[in-house]
Enzyme design. Sequence first.
Site, PDB file in Angstrom:
ATOM      1  N   LYS A   1      35.055  38.934  36.119  1.00  0.00           N
ATOM      2  CA  LYS A   1      35.179  39.041  37.574  1.00  0.00           C
ATOM      3  C   LYS A   1      33.847  38.920  38.313  1.00  0.00           C
ATOM      4  O   LYS A   1      33.796  38.481  39.464  1.00  0.00           O
ATOM      5  CB  LYS A   1      35.839  40.369  37.941  1.00  0.00           C
ATOM      6  CG  LYS A   1      37.285  40.530  37.459  1.00  0.00           C
ATOM      7  CD  LYS A   1      38.223  39.572  38.136  1.00  0.00           C
ATOM      8  CE  LYS A   1      39.677  39.876  37.802  1.00  0.00           C
ATOM      9  NZ  LYS A   1      40.606  38.926  38.477  1.00  0.00           N
ATOM     10  N   GLU A  39      40.878  43.899  46.817  1.00  0.00           N
ATOM     11  CA  GLU A  39      41.988  44.535  46.120  1.00  0.00           C
ATOM     12  C   GLU A  39      41.627  44.643  44.653  1.00  0.00           C
ATOM     13  O   GLU A  39      40.758  43.923  44.166  1.00  0.00           O
ATOM     14  CB  GLU A  39      43.253  43.698  46.282  1.00  0.00           C
ATOM     15  CG  GLU A  39      43.412  42.554  45.279  1.00  0.00           C
ATOM     16  CD  GLU A  39      42.312  41.497  45.321  1.00  0.00           C
ATOM     17  OE1 GLU A  39      42.028  40.900  44.259  1.00  0.00           O
ATOM     18  OE2 GLU A  39      41.732  41.248  46.395  1.00  0.00           O
ATOM     19  N   SER A  89      38.558  38.108  28.258  1.00  0.00           N
ATOM     20  CA  SER A  89      38.151  38.177  29.659  1.00  0.00           C
ATOM     21  C   SER A  89      37.538  39.507  30.061  1.00  0.00           C
ATOM     22  O   SER A  89      36.823  39.583  31.066  1.00  0.00           O
ATOM     23  CB  SER A  89      39.356  37.882  30.559  1.00  0.00           C
ATOM     24  OG  SER A  89      40.416  38.784  30.279  1.00  0.00           O
TER      25      SER A  89
END
Length: 445
Positions: free
Chosen positions: A139, A161, A428
């Site tokens: 991210k 969010e 990830s």
Amino acid sequence: MATVSVTKKSSTHPPRKTRKEPALSKLSASKGGAIKLRGSQVSKTAKHAALKLVVSPGRFGPWGGRYVPETLMAACEELEREYDRAKRDPRFKARLAELLKSFAGRPTPLFFARRLTEKLGGAKIYLKREDLLHTGAHKINNCLGQALLVERMGKHRVVAETGAGQHGVATATVCALFGFDCVVYMGTEDMRRQELNVFRMRLLGAEVRGVDSGSRTLKDAINEAMRDWVTNVRTTHYLLGSVLGAHPYPTMVRDFHRVIGQEARKQVMQAEGKLPTAIIACVGGGSNAIGIFHDFIGDKKVQLIGVEAGGRSEKLGDHAARFRGGLPGVLQGTYSYVLQDEAGQIAGTHSVSAGLDYPSIGPEHAWLADQKRAEYVSASDAEALDACKLLARLEGIIPALESSHAVAEVMKRAPKMKKSDVVIVNISGRGDKDVGILRENLQLD
């Protein structure tokens, strides 16, 4: 759910009827906030059509677009203009590259999972270690890119969010780095499941606002973030965390994550002297998957496999597998496949992993599926938990439960493949955040 309206001001409306998708006049906004298809229109959509990529901003075949209230149109257009300028600016690109290297920790390694390969037999398995990035997941790539855009636009407040909390942590991190005010919306159910990440966000100076409406998960957090953005649009940027939402977000977020696939391509060529047979990644909104897929889309011999959340059963409401029962519709700014009931209301979803618990999927994934360029499968909660445990014990790597879905798929496929085949699994994120869930669900001997 946030109100969604369609405006003719946008240049990213759906293509005309000749492209075999519903015209705007045939779309109706349900009281749940999504735009749904009525009855027989579903069979006439692009779901079964042979699609070609429409070369227009914000469109992937018929998918994507910009469905936002008038109050957000100017903000989306401003962001699109600024991103178009920035990606042509050598100084922007150089600064982002330096931050990815010195702050985030890129490049991430491509690790040969020797013991997992030996255990499963068949294909050689490599792991793309996005879990080793600062903040513990992919991210941060997107958050750094968008933070630089916020700075260029002269804004000082960021809303975001988060579901699993990794995007929230990455957003709070870059806001601390750049000196922005930060508000993160998170469903109260996800706050319960991800207490560690809630504390991390607050430690970094972010205000975490719990969302107690709806399913109290990611979809509801996005609703509240959008409401905040509408109210404070002049001073606030919405740092959306996946390849979802209105144009330019799906394209922009993908571009900030393309570095994953670019690195993986170079690394596998160096390690094996050839491209991989397959690439496997989990798919919630789809940012990590499109990030590693994108550089290989033109390589037809490379299989691209996305793994959705199969949840606890195939019953609607018990999973988040959009390609297993989802229908075309508009949700939170974009046209894609959406899990919905017979009345067109957004269906409930479930996954043991908070980051995959979302009823829609990024529009580029919808296009890749329709083109049969990528294959989308699912892994159940139990399979993901078993995969997490196996990888921890064989390779000393505790993956996030999201990534564990991808590991579960390679466990099924690798034994059936040739020993000369090579598979890359995108890890990830790391599993520290999921220890509480793992403790509740795993029996350790």
